[in-house]
Design a protein around this motif. Structure first.
Motif, PDB file in Angstrom:
ATOM      1  N   ASP A  70       0.840  -1.195   0.000  1.00 12.89           N
ATOM      2  CA  ASP A  70       0.000   0.000   0.000  1.00 12.89           C
ATOM      3  C   ASP A  70       0.878   1.250   0.000  1.00 12.89           C
ATOM      4  O   ASP A  70       2.109   1.164  -0.116  1.00 12.89           O
ATOM      5  N   SER A  71       0.261   2.419   0.108  1.00 14.61           N
ATOM      6  CA  SER A  71       0.999   3.684   0.005  1.00 14.61           C
ATOM      7  C   SER A  71       1.992   3.881   1.152  1.00 14.61           C
ATOM      8  O   SER A  71       2.912   4.695   1.051  1.00 14.61           O
ATOM      9  N   THR A  72       1.826   3.126   2.245  1.00 14.47           N
ATOM     10  CA  THR A  72       2.757   3.228   3.369  1.00 14.47           C
ATOM     11  C   THR A  72       3.895   2.215   3.275  1.00 14.47           C
ATOM     12  O   THR A  72       4.767   2.181   4.140  1.00 14.47           O
ATOM     13  N   GLY A  73       3.868   1.355   2.252  1.00 12.95           N
ATOM     14  CA  GLY A  73       4.900   0.345   2.094  1.00 12.95           C
ATOM     15  C   GLY A  73       4.582  -0.974   2.748  1.00 12.95           C
ATOM     16  O   GLY A  73       5.406  -1.891   2.747  1.00 12.95           O
ATOM     17  N   LYS A  74       3.375  -1.134   3.278  1.00 11.55           N
ATOM     18  CA  LYS A  74       2.983  -2.369   3.949  1.00 11.55           C
ATOM     19  C   LYS A  74       2.431  -3.363   2.937  1.00 11.55           C
ATOM     20  O   LYS A  74       1.566  -3.016   2.127  1.00 11.55           O
ATOM     21  N   PRO A  75       2.886  -4.636   2.958  1.00 10.43           N
ATOM     22  CA  PRO A  75       2.325  -5.650   2.058  1.00 10.43           C
ATOM     23  C   PRO A  75       0.826  -5.837   2.317  1.00 10.43           C
ATOM     24  O   PRO A  75       0.374  -5.800   3.468  1.00 10.43           O
ATOM     25  N   VAL A  76       0.065  -6.034   1.242  1.00  9.18           N
ATOM     26  CA  VAL A  76      -1.393  -6.157   1.365  1.00  9.18           C
ATOM     27  C   VAL A  76      -1.873  -7.411   0.643  1.00  9.18           C
ATOM     28  O   VAL A  76      -1.211  -7.927  -0.258  1.00  9.18           O
ATOM     29  N   ASP A  77      -3.048  -7.877   1.068  1.00 13.50           N
ATOM     30  CA  ASP A  77      -3.720  -8.955   0.341  1.00 13.50           C
ATOM     31  C   ASP A  77      -4.233  -8.400  -0.979  1.00 13.50           C
ATOM     32  O   ASP A  77      -4.675  -7.247  -1.066  1.00 13.50           O
ATOM     33  N   ALA A  78      -4.200  -9.223  -2.016  1.00 12.74           N
ATOM     34  CA  ALA A  78      -4.629  -8.741  -3.333  1.00 12.74           C
ATOM     35  C   ALA A  78      -4.907  -9.927  -4.239  1.00 12.74           C
ATOM     36  O   ALA A  78      -4.487 -11.063  -3.967  1.00 12.74           O
ATOM     37  N   GLU A  79      -5.618  -9.647  -5.320  1.00 13.68           N
ATOM     38  CA  GLU A  79      -5.773 -10.615  -6.407  1.00 13.68           C
ATOM     39  C   GLU A  79      -5.124 -10.032  -7.653  1.00 13.68           C
ATOM     40  O   GLU A  79      -5.353  -8.882  -8.006  1.00 13.68           O
ATOM     41  N   LEU A  80      -4.316 -10.853  -8.317  1.00 12.01           N
ATOM     42  CA  LEU A  80      -3.554 -10.409  -9.478  1.00 12.01           C
ATOM     43  C   LEU A  80      -4.009 -11.147 -10.730  1.00 12.01           C
ATOM     44  O   LEU A  80      -4.493 -12.271 -10.675  1.00 12.01           O
ATOM     45  N   SER A  81      -3.793 -10.500 -11.860  1.00 14.39           N
ATOM     46  CA  SER A  81      -3.783 -11.204 -13.142  1.00 14.39           C
ATOM     47  C   SER A  81      -2.434 -10.925 -13.782  1.00 14.39           C
ATOM     48  O   SER A  81      -1.926  -9.801 -13.717  1.00 14.39           O
ATOM     49  N   ILE A  82      -1.832 -11.969 -14.366  1.00 16.78           N
ATOM     50  CA  ILE A  82      -0.521 -11.830 -14.992  1.00 16.78           C
ATOM     51  C   ILE A  82      -0.653 -12.198 -16.459  1.00 16.78           C
ATOM     52  O   ILE A  82      -1.100 -13.301 -16.801  1.00 16.78           O
ATOM     53  N   LEU A  83      -0.265 -11.276 -17.320  1.00 20.90           N
ATOM     54  CA  LEU A  83      -0.329 -11.464 -18.765  1.00 20.90           C
ATOM     55  C   LEU A  83       1.043 -11.164 -19.349  1.00 20.90           C
ATOM     56  O   LEU A  83       1.608 -10.099 -19.094  1.00 20.90           O
ATOM     57  N   ALA A  84       1.597 -12.099 -20.120  1.00 25.48           N
ATOM     58  CA  ALA A  84       2.879 -11.890 -20.795  1.00 25.48           C
ATOM     59  C   ALA A  84       2.652 -11.948 -22.301  1.00 25.48           C
ATOM     60  O   ALA A  84       2.038 -12.892 -22.806  1.00 25.48           O
ATOM     61  N   LEU A  85       3.141 -10.933 -23.015  1.00 25.95           N
ATOM     62  CA  LEU A  85       2.899 -10.777 -24.448  1.00 25.95           C
ATOM     63  C   LEU A  85       4.208 -10.602 -25.203  1.00 25.95           C
ATOM     64  O   LEU A  85       5.202 -10.142 -24.644  1.00 25.95           O
ATOM     65  N   ALA A  86       4.158 -10.932 -26.483  1.00 24.32           N
ATOM     66  CA  ALA A  86       5.253 -10.536 -27.357  1.00 24.32           C
ATOM     67  C   ALA A  86       5.198  -9.027 -27.517  1.00 24.32           C
ATOM     68  O   ALA A  86       4.198  -8.471 -27.964  1.00 24.32           O
ATOM     69  N   GLN A  87       6.259  -8.342 -27.089  1.00 29.55           N
ATOM     70  CA  GLN A  87       6.270  -6.878 -27.153  1.00 29.55           C
ATOM     71  C   GLN A  87       6.001  -6.380 -28.568  1.00 29.55           C
ATOM     72  O   GLN A  87       5.285  -5.396 -28.778  1.00 29.55           O
ATOM     73  N   ASP A  88       6.544  -7.073 -29.536  1.00 26.37           N
ATOM     74  CA  ASP A  88       6.334  -6.708 -30.941  1.00 26.37           C
ATOM     75  C   ASP A  88       5.534  -7.827 -31.603  1.00 26.37           C
ATOM     76  O   ASP A  88       6.012  -8.951 -31.720  1.00 26.37           O
ATOM     77  N   PRO A  89       4.251  -7.568 -31.980  1.00 29.30           N
ATOM     78  CA  PRO A  89       3.627  -6.242 -32.017  1.00 29.30           C
ATOM     79  C   PRO A  89       2.560  -6.015 -30.951  1.00 29.30           C
ATOM     80  O   PRO A  89       2.027  -4.923 -30.857  1.00 29.30           O
ATOM     81  N   LEU A  90       2.220  -7.025 -30.133  1.00 31.68           N
ATOM     82  CA  LEU A  90       1.042  -6.906 -29.269  1.00 31.68           C
ATOM     83  C   LEU A  90       1.206  -5.852 -28.193  1.00 31.68           C
ATOM     84  O   LEU A  90       0.223  -5.256 -27.742  1.00 31.68           O
ATOM     85  N   GLY A  91       2.436  -5.600 -27.755  1.00 24.40           N
ATOM     86  CA  GLY A  91       2.630  -4.643 -26.672  1.00 24.40           C
ATOM     87  C   GLY A  91       2.517  -3.194 -27.092  1.00 24.40           C
ATOM     88  O   GLY A  91       2.424  -2.304 -26.247  1.00 24.40           O
TER      89      GLY A  91
END
Length: 906
Positions: free
Chosen positions: A440-461
């Motif tokens: 968070d803004s104070t630097g404290k780790p927080v619970d969260a849900e993530l999505s991770i997407l990896a793309l070919a930079q050229d051309p999709l990025g």
């Protein structure tokens, strides 16, 4: 079980009444809405690929995961407004994910995905998510059927002209074609054109000159082609929007300037504002998105015009709104770390009220003195939340008279997302390992849900910074009506002009396009926290609701589910089907009273159909250069894959090879009309699957062949007949029997055909000559309303007598219901296997990795790994985050990938 369902009914009926204890600070009904966001793996898709998406459903007012909805409805819509596929996505803690498979035969063109909850239908279209995207052929395909489209001036009368070459599509075309015209998506017409000297020429007289026209051609044999074009590409639509809706004399007025090109997209322009004497009173110019600001001190006795020079060198003139002698306006400006507000009025008052609100909830009122018709104040920006704040000027009668939207940027993101890799550089087929932590803004780790997407930079990025990702969607797009072009640019902190451009955007979108306007708080649709079916029981003679009817419900399958229920005083019932983790399920509901079976009419309540809206202007041709680059890249990759398979002896077939398929006379008729089948279900298999509870052909098909056919009730008519739909096809299904097209009026007779009468059921996806087949099934349909693609279910019977043998059971409802759409795992190759690592089969993924739901708990760091493909030089990793308390974050990193030295590896 009965008491449990009775409690469920009480809760459900309470939802129907929707009695909320309204907070007196709530100014807008929309404060109770849900925001729906779908994250996609890319912007456009090749035919034969998969659309992956993650869904978030959160409260509009605080961005916390919604508790109102556990079911998300997602539709894939074709360019002719046909619903091609539908998904029910299970939402848990505001999150879910799913996918759409795009068949290889899917026609290229513009498509749309929309997503909504039942609760959000209370807010019209304001909180229904929608996204347009293009599907392109997986291999290059040339099609030049409609050419030389022009507007011709003949002695002051304008004609639309075009040439058609139907034999490019239909080699058997002989005499005439039908052409449908759609002008500005407002006027439609059709005309028949005959061949003349080997040419098909359209010459259509225009009443006025439209901005764009959609043209669709239909051959005699049912082949179709169409395109949408602009008829004046040099035209600029210039909109001049006063800050508070009016030009007030005697005051400094800020004007929002918005310039749009022929496709409705922003375009740079510059011009002047002139008075009646044609003196220049001010100048303006827009940014690259077509938005700018002008300052004007108008006089009540003057009229003003704006003049610009178009891209063709001609000048265009636009009228400014009339100057008002009386009224009120409010202006908001950023001054360092403060928000300066200036209110002007012609009312004879000694004080004014400025009301500050955020997402439809009142923050506070500011009351200040009026001097010379003006009220000045300045407030610290840190006293307001991050996002769009609405300042409303209130008159002495407590009525809003002017309003201004202001984006309050607090200068930093609420979340810090740290993404690190275990190496600075990788080789193809090497494993990448990511460590991800959210603070968070104070630097404290927080619970969260993530999505991770990896793309070919050229051309999709290349489009990533512009697209509507999680930050611009929730803070901007979800709160403003109308199209926002390249919304991601406003959140690029490397752009020194983004806050200026944001202010220009809010001026041009205007407070009239704010979704949190003041509306009467009333709700027509209940919440849908779980998946359920509800309905009512009526007497068959007088059609009156029947109270205290005993209902037994059975969801059939390998593990049947049984529930019982007793109808209330209005004959209503409800069954919880949240357990249904499959696309469809066969069910039986039977009625009893006094312990005896009774002949009651059991009806399941069908949801009201949501109208399909499709923006025709977006189909105008000339996709941008980035889109063209992506298409060329994807098609090159597909060609490489095809070349490899050809060299390895892998055969690709357009149709499934069917072993021991006997071509009877009836099957030959069907093949000539619609094509060869993709799936053949033998009648003996259908009979083997028949159970004691089976009520006819449809019940056996849908319970045992759910990957190919879906049975559903006609959603256009509550209590309508059962209909069959081919899955993975063109979107619209018609029926054939023994080589002949079945008239749609006879469709209700088919569900109850005894399985013993059926030789086979055969599925033809993307049937040929579909236009002609559809006209036979629906003989009264307008030719221009025929879907461009569709599928056929062909039924063959013993003795050709099955269609007339149906009997409707009494006191029992047998049907199929739709459950949650199954999720699919993203394919990830594993190169830990040496044989797989050294394989010569190319790894040509442009979407490298996709993991839509990753949980971070108790301050943990998430560790993600995946293998890099062969075809990329740089991989872009995109992480989107939401926390349980409504904080939203976005982060991206990239890393280089070198091509693996195969000789050295061996």
């Amino acid at each position: 079980m009965q008491s449990k369902n009775y409690l469920f009914l009480i809760i459900f009926l309470a939802f129907l009444k929707i009695g909320f204890a309204q907070d007196e600070r709530v100014l807008s009904k929309a404060a109770y809405a849900e925001k729906i966001y779908l994250q996609f793996d890319r912007e456009n898709y090749a035919a034969g690929s998969t659309i992956w998406f993650k869904a978030l459903v959160i409260n509009a007012v605080d961005h916390k995961p919604s508790k109102r909805s556990g079911v998300l409805h997602v539709d894939l819509i074709g360019p002719e407004k046909q619903i091609i596929n539908q998904k029910l996505v299970k939402i848990v803690d505001g999150s879910g994910h799913n996918h759409f498979e795009i068949p290889k035969k899917m026609p290229a063109g513009l498509y749309k995905i929309r997503a909504y909850t039942r609760w959000n239908r209370n807010f019209d279209d304001d909180f229904i998510f929608s996204k347009y995207f293009r599907i392109f052929p997986n291999l290059p395909k040339e099609e030049n059927v409609i050419q030389n489209i022009n507007i011709v001036d003949r002695e002051g009368k304008f004609f639309l002209e075009a040439f058609f070459y139907p034999k490019e599509l239909d080699s058997l075309q002989k005499r005439k074609i039908l052409v449908g015209l759609d002008f500005n998506a407002a006027k439609q017409d059709s005309i028949e054109i005959k061949e003349n000297d080997g040419k098909y020429k359209l010459s259509y007289k225009l009443e006025d000159k439209p901005d764009f026209v959609g043209i669709r051609m239909l051959t005699e044999n049912g082949f179709t082609s169409g395109k949408t074009i602009s008829l004046d590409e040099s035209k600029i639509d210039l909109q001049i929007l006063p800050e508070s809706g009016i030009l007030l004399s005697g005051s400094t007025n800020f004007l929002g300037i918005k310039a749009l090109d022929f496709k409705g997209e922003g375009i740079y322009t510059e011009g002047v504002i002139l008075n009646e004497k044609e003196d220049t009173v001010t100048r303006f110019k827009t940014n690259k998105l077509g938005m700018g600001v002008a300052v004007l001190n108008p006089k009540s006795s003057e009229k003003y015009i704006a003049k610009i020079t178009n891209i063709d060198g001609n000048t265009s003139v636009y009228q400014l709104p009339e100057v008002s002698k009386k009224g009120s306006i409010i202006s908001a400006r950023r001054t360092g770390d403060r928000i300066s507000l200036i209110a002007s009025t012609t009312q004879n008052v000694d004080s004014l009220i400025i009301r500050a609100s955020f997402r439809g909830v009142q923050l506070f009122d500011i009351v200040g003195p009026v001097k010379d018709g003006k009220f000045y104040t300045a407030l610290p920006s840190k006293g307001f939340p991050n996002g769009i704040v609405c300042f409303t000027l209130i008159d002495k009668d407590e009525q809003p008279v002017a309003e201004r939207l202001y984006y309050n940027d607090l200068g930093k993101e609420p979340l810090s997302i740290e993404v690190t890799t275990n190496k600075d550089e990788y080789t193809s087929r090497e494993k990448t390992m990511l460590n991800i932590q959210v603070r968070d803004s104070t630097g404290k780790p927080v619970d969260a849900e993530l999505s991770i997407l990896a793309l070919a930079q050229d051309p999709l990025g290349s489009n990533q910074k512009k697209r509507n990702s999680i930050l611009p969607f929730f803070y901007l797009s979800s709160e403003l009506r109308g199209k926002i072009e390249n919304p991601g640019l406003y959140f690029n902190r490397d752009d020194n002009y983004r806050l200026r451009d944001l202010d220009a955007l809010l001026l041009t979108q205007g407070w009239r396009n704010y979704k949190y306007d003041t509306t009467r708080i009333h709700f027509n649709y209940p919440e849908e926290p779980v998946l359920a079916i509800d309905g009512k029981v009526n007497s068959t003679i007088f059609n009156k609701p029947k109270e205290n009817v005993e209902l037994s419900f059975m969801a059939l399958g390998d593990e049947p589910v049984v529930q019982t229920f007793q109808t209330d005083s209005l004959g209503r019932f409800i069954f919880n089907i949240d357990f249904l983790e499959e696309e469809t399920r066969e069910i039986v509901i039977q009625s009893k009273k006094g312990g005896n079976k009774r002949n009651f009419d059991i009806q399941i309540r069908d949801p009201l159909k949501l109208p399909v809206v499709f923006e025709k202007r977006l189909t105008i041709e000339k996709p941008d250069s980035v889109y063209t680059e992506i298409v060329n890249y994807e098609q090159r990759q597909q060609q490489k894959q095809f070349s490899y398979e050809l060299a390895e002896g892998v055969t690709q077939l357009d149709e499934v090879v069917l072993e021991a398929y006997k071509m009877t006379e009836e099957r030959q008729k069907t093949a000539d009309l619609a094509g060869k089948p993709d799936v053949v279900i033998d009648g003996k298999k259908i009979q083997e699957k028949e159970k004691d509870w089976s009520f006819g052909l449809y019940s056996v098909l849908m319970f045992n062949f759910p990957d190919d056919i879906r049975i559903q009730r006609d959603i256009q008519e509550p209590g309508g007949d059962l209909q069959a739909k081919v899955l993975g096809g063109g979107g619209t299904t018609i029926l054939m029997m023994d080589g002949k097209v079945v008239n749609n009026l006879n469709y209700p007779l088919i569900p109850n055909i005894p399985p013993s009468e059926v030789k086979s059921v055969e599925i033809i996806r993307f049937a040929k000559h579909f236009n002609r087949l559809y006209q036979q099934a629906y003989p009264f349909v307008s030719p221009m309303e025929i879907p461009p693609t569709g599928d056929v279910i062909s039924i063959y019977t013993h003795g050709k007598k099955g269609i007339f043998g149906a009997q409707k059971p009494k006191g029992i409802l047998r049907t199929t219901i739709k459950g949650y759409s199954p999720e699919k795992e993203f394919y990830q190759p594993n190169y830990a296997n040496k044989e797989r690592l050294e394989s010569e089969e190319p790894d040509l993924r442009s979407v490298v990795f996709w993991e839509p739901q990753v949980k971070l708990e108790n301050g943990e760091t998430s560790q993600i790994s995946f293998y890099n493909p062969d075809n990329v030089e740089v991989v872009l990793v995109v992480v989107e985050v939401i926390t349980p308390n409504g904080k939203i974050g976005y982060h991206e990193i990239s890393y280089p990938v070198k091509q693996r030295n195969v000789d050295a590896a061996n």
